[in-house]
Enzyme design. Structure first.
Site, PDB file in Angstrom:
ATOM      1  CD  GLU A   1      -3.026  -1.114   2.197  1.00  0.00           C
ATOM      2  OE1 GLU A   1      -4.128  -1.653   1.977  1.00  0.00           O
ATOM      3  OE2 GLU A   1      -2.749  -0.552   3.282  1.00  0.00           O
TER       4      GLU A   1
ATOM      5  CD  GLU B   1      -4.564  -5.772   2.423  1.00  0.00           C
ATOM      6  OE1 GLU B   1      -5.356  -5.007   3.030  1.00  0.00           O
ATOM      7  OE2 GLU B   1      -3.330  -5.692   2.529  1.00  0.00           O
TER       8      GLU B   1
END
Length: 686
Positions: free
Chosen positions: A154, A316
C-alpha cells in the site's frame, strides 16, 4: 533485466487469503492450510511485514521460518505470493540510519513504531531495500509454490507527503532535471508573485509552513508530482531486481492511494495491478448528498483500479468488521454482504481475490480488523460464506477469467487536477460531488461506467470506444488534451463538461483568454461571469427545456453562446443571472459537447441521461430496481457475455425478467417476476 509481462493468471479462478505465519504458533499452520483448501482457497500472500524475520540484524539473513511455512503450503497445493517487506523497516535499521525516517511539513520526524514511517529518497534506504529484495528473490526464485511478488504494501497509504532532508535534496535534483534552469523554474512557479524569485538552487525546497498555510500553488502541484515519481522510483528499484533474479515470477503491488500515478507505476514496474477492497469504509466515509450509495460506491473505486489494469487482483477483500484500536470503526458485514462484495470485485474486473485476513490478529494495532476466522478459530458465518464462494467459483470461475468489463460511458479524471484541487478550493471540491452525482445516476439507471484517466499518452482510439465521456471540472486543460477531446467529439462522440473547466495550463497558471480557455470553440460558449455560491446564499434554480426546475450546486458559470451550432437547453431561473444560459449543447463535427455551468447533482445527471437517450443494456431482457447493480463482462473475440446482478438492498427486491435467463451460481431459471434476496448475486450468460 528480465522483460516485463509475466503471465499472472492461472487455469482456474484463484480465491485466497492473506496469511501471517510469523504471527501464529507453528502448530496451527497445518490445520490452517488444511481448512483453507476445504474452503476452496488456493493462494496465500505472505511476508509483507516480515523484514526483521528475514534480516534480524544488519547483513545477517535467515529464511528458516518462511521456508517451513511455504514448504507446508506447497504440500497442501497452495500457491504463494511473496512480498517485499519494505513497508516496515526494522528497529535496528531506523535506529542506525535515522535519515530514512519521514517527516512532517514542519520538520517533525516520524518515529519507529507503526508502519510507512520511512521516506522514498534516502540513499541508504535504497541500498538496504535493494539488498533484502535481492536476498529474497534469489532464495525463493525456484520455489515451486511461489508464483509472484507484491512490492512493499500500500504505497502512500497512511501518509502521502514527504518532507525529510533527503526529500528536500531529491526535490531539487528532480526540479533541475525537469526545468534545467532557475529561470525556467521561476517562470513555471510564477515566482515573481509576492517576490518568491529564487537566485540559487539551495533556496528551493518542498513546501514549508507559511503564515497563511497557503503555499505557492504551482510549487505545491510540482511537489505532488515529485512525491509520485519518488514512489514510482522506489517500486521500480524493487521490480527491476525481481525481474532479474526471479524472471519466472510476476510482479504487482496493492492499493491506489494519493499522490501516486498508479498508471505510470503499472507501465514501468508491474505485470498486474492489485487493489484492496473494503466497501464498509462507506459506513464511516459515505458519499456526500442525498441517498448515499454506501458499499455500492466501492464500484467507482474498482472502476479506477480497472483503468490501471483491465483485469486485476484483489489482494485484500474485506472479510469482517474493520478497525484499528484507535480509529476506523466499521460494523460487521451482514449475512451475505461478504459474498456480495466478493462478486462486486469480480464484476468489475478482478480475476483473483484474496480475503484479508485468515485469522483476526490477537496483538497489535489491528486487533479489531477482523479476518475470516475469529480469535477462537471456530466456525462462523464468514467462513461459511467464503466456502460458498469457493464452491461457486470452482464451478464457474474459469468462464469469467479473462473477460473484461464492458461500458459505453466513462467518467474522465486526471492526476494533475486531482492534485491541484487539493489546494484550490475553487475547483477541487466540485469534482468529488459531481462524480458522485453522476455515478449515482448511472448506477441507478443500470448503465455500466468506466473511470478513465486522461494522460499524455491517451489516444483517440482509447476515447472513441465510448459513446459518452463525462469530465466534470477539468480546470487544468493543456492545449493537447483540448485538441484530443475536440477530435473525439468531431468524430461523433459526446462530451459533458461542468463549470470551472479549461482555464489553467499544465503549470496551474491561468490562461489569459475567456473561460473555458482551449475548450471554448468546442463548447460554443464563453463564460461571461461566474460566482461561488456562498454559505448564506441560495443555490440557483435551473429551468430545463423539459419543464423541470432543478437546483444547481456550489458554483455558477454564467454562459454566453458564441456558436451558431449551439442550443440552450437550460437557463438559470433565480438570482441576478436569471434567464442566462446554464446548459448549452454545441454540435461540433459529428458529435456534441455539453457545457453545464454548475456542479452536477444526481438529479442533473439524471436529466442529462434522459436528454442523451441513454438506456441500460439490460433494458431488453430485464426491469431492474434501483438497488440492483448491473455489470457486464465480455470475452473479446467471442459472443460470450455475462451479466452480473448484485442486490445492495437490505431487503429482497423484485426483478422482472422479460426473457428467460439462468443464474449460473445456483443453476436456477429466472423468468417473469423474481424476488432477489438481500445481498444476493446472479451471474447470467446473455
Amino acid at each position: 533485466m528480465a522483460t516485463k509481462g509475466q503471465d499472472w493468471r492461472t487455469e482456474q479462478f484463484r480465491l485466497g487469503v492473506c496469511y501471517y505465519p510469523e504471527q501464529w504458533p507453528e502448530n496451527l499452520w497445518e490445520d490452517d492450510y488444511r481448512r483453507m483448501k476445504e474452503l476452496g482457497l488456493s493462494v496465500v500472500r505472505v511476508a509483507e511485514f516480515a523484514w526483521s524475520i528475514f534480516e534480524p540484524e544488519e547483513g545477517r539473513f535467515e529464511f528458516d521460518l518462511f521456508d517451513r511455512a511455504i514448504d507446508l503450503a506447497h504440500q497442501y497445493g497452495l500457491l504463494v505470493i511473496m512480498s517485499t517487506p519494505t513497508a516496515t523497516p526494522p528497529a535496528w535499521l531506523t535506529a542506525k540510519y535515522p535519515e530514512v525516517l519521514n517527516a512532517k511539513q514542519d520538520g517533525t520526524v516520524y518515529q519507529h513504531g507503526q508502519r510507512r514511517h520511512f521516506n522514498y529518497n534516502a540513499p541508504i534506504y535504497h541500498e538496504l531495500c535493494a539488498r533484502v529484495v535481492t536476498q529474497l528473490a534469489e532464495h525463493y526464485k525456484n520455489h515451486p509454490a511461489v508464483v509472484g511478488w507484491q512490492i512493499d504494501n500500500e504505497l502512500n497509504c497512511e501518509v502521502n507527503t514527504f518532507y525529510s532532508k533527503a526529500d528536500h535534496t531529491a526535490f531539487r535534483v528532480w526540479l533541475q532535471e525537469k526545468y534545467g534552469s532557475l529561470d525556467a523554474l521561476n517562470q513555471a512557479w510564477g515566482a515573481v508573485f509576492w517576490n518568491q524569485t529564487y537566485s540559487d538552487w539551495s533556496q528551493v525546497h518542498l513546501t514549508r509552513p507559511t503564515p497563511t498555510n497557503s503555499p505557492n500553488p504551482h510549487q505545491a502541484l510540482d511537489e505532488k508530482r515529485f512525491f509520485s515519481d519518488s514512489a514510482i522510483f522506489f517500486a521500480k528499484l524493487q521490480s527491476d531486481i525481481l525481474r532479474e533474479k526471479a524472471p519466472n515470477h510476476w510482479v504487482t503491488t496493492n492499493g491506489m492511494f494519493g499522490h501516486l500515478d498508479s498508471h505510470q507505476m503499472m507501465d514501468e514496474s508491474l505485470d498486474v495491478f492489485a487493489y484492496d477492497s473494503y466497501p464498509n469504509f462507506s459506513t464511516i466515509l459515505p458519499d456526500k448528498g442525498d441517498r448515499p450509495l454506501l458499499d455500492r460506491k466501492w464500484s467507482l473505486n474498482l472502476s479506477a483500479a480497472r483503468d490501471v489494469s483491465p483485469n486485476f487482483i484483489i489482494m485484500e477483500q474485506q472479510a469482517g468488521p474493520g478497525g484499528w484500536v484507535n480509529r476506523i470503526e466499521m460494523p460487521s458485514p451482514k449475512p451475505g454482504q461478504m459474498r456480495l462484495w466478493t462478486y462486486q470485485s469480480i464484476a468489475h474486473g478482478a480475476d483473483m481475490v484474496l480475503y484479508f485476513r485468515w485469522r483476526t490478529a490477537t496483538k497489535g494495532t489491528e486487533i479489531y480488523w477482523h479476518g475470516l476466522n475469529d480469535y477462537h478459530n471456530r466456525p462462523n458465518r464468514r467462513l461459511e460464506e467464503a466456502a460458498r464462494v469457493g464452491e461457486e467459483l470452482n464451478r464457474i470461475g474459469a468462464q469469467l477469467l479473462g473477460t473484461t468489463y464492458q461500458a459505453d460511458v466513462a467518467i474522465l479524471k486526471d492526476y494533475d487536477n486531482e492534485w491541484d484541487g487539493e489546494l484550490d478550493v475553487w475547483h477541487g471540491p466540485l469534482t468529488g460531488r459531481s462524480i458522485s452525482g453522476w455515478f449515482k445516476a448511472l448506477q441507478r439507471h443500470h448503465i455500466p461506467t468506466d473511470t478513465k484517466y486522461m494522460r499524455s499518452s491517451t489516444t483517440l482510439a482509447e476515447l472513441a470506444k465510448y459513446r459518452l465521456l463525462i469530465y466534470p471540472h477539468p480546470a487544468i486543460m493543456p492545449t493537447s488534451t483540448a485538441a484530443l477531446l475536440s477530435k473525439y467529439v468531431e468524430g461523433g462522440g459526446t462530451l459533458v463538461l461542468g463549470c470551472r473547466s479549461g482555464y489553467k495550463d499544465a503549470t496551474g497558471q491561468c490562461y489569459m483568454q475567456p473561460f473555458p480557455g482551449p475548450l471554448a470553440e468546442l463548447c460554443g460558449i464563453e463564460v461571461e461571469d461566474f460566482t461561488l455560491v456562498g454559505p448564506f446564499q441560495q443555490l440557483p434554480d435551473i429551468s430545463w427545456q423539459t419543464g423541470a426546475v432543478l437546483q444547481g450546486d456550489a458554483f455558477v458559470d454564467i454562459l454566453h453562446v458564441t456558436s451558431d451550432n449551439a442550443e440552450i437547453l437550460a437557463s438559470y431561473a433565480s438570482d441576478y443571472y436569471a434567464g442566462k444560459p446554464a446548459l448549452v449543447r454545441n454540435k461540433y463535427g459529428m458529435g456534441n459537447a455539453y457545457y453545464y455551468g454548475s456542479a452536477f447533482t444526481e438529479e442533473a445527471a439524471g436529466a442529462l441521461i434522459a436528454e442523451l437517450g441513454l438506456v441500460s443494456p439490460a433494458a431488453k431482457w430485464a426491469e431492474l430496481p434501483e438497488d440492483v447493480e448491473l455489470a457486464i463482462r465480455v470475452q473479446e473475440g467471442t459472443d460470450k457475455r455475462y451479466a452480473i446482478l448484485m442486490n445492495y438492498g437490505h431487503e429482497e427486491r423484485m426483478i422482472t425478467f422479460l426473457t428467460p435467463k439462468r443464474d449460473m451460481l445456483t443453476d436456477t431459471d429466472l423468468h417473469g417476476l423474481v424476488m432477489m434476496k438481500a445481498f444476493d448475486v446472479y451471474v447470467i450468460e446473455i
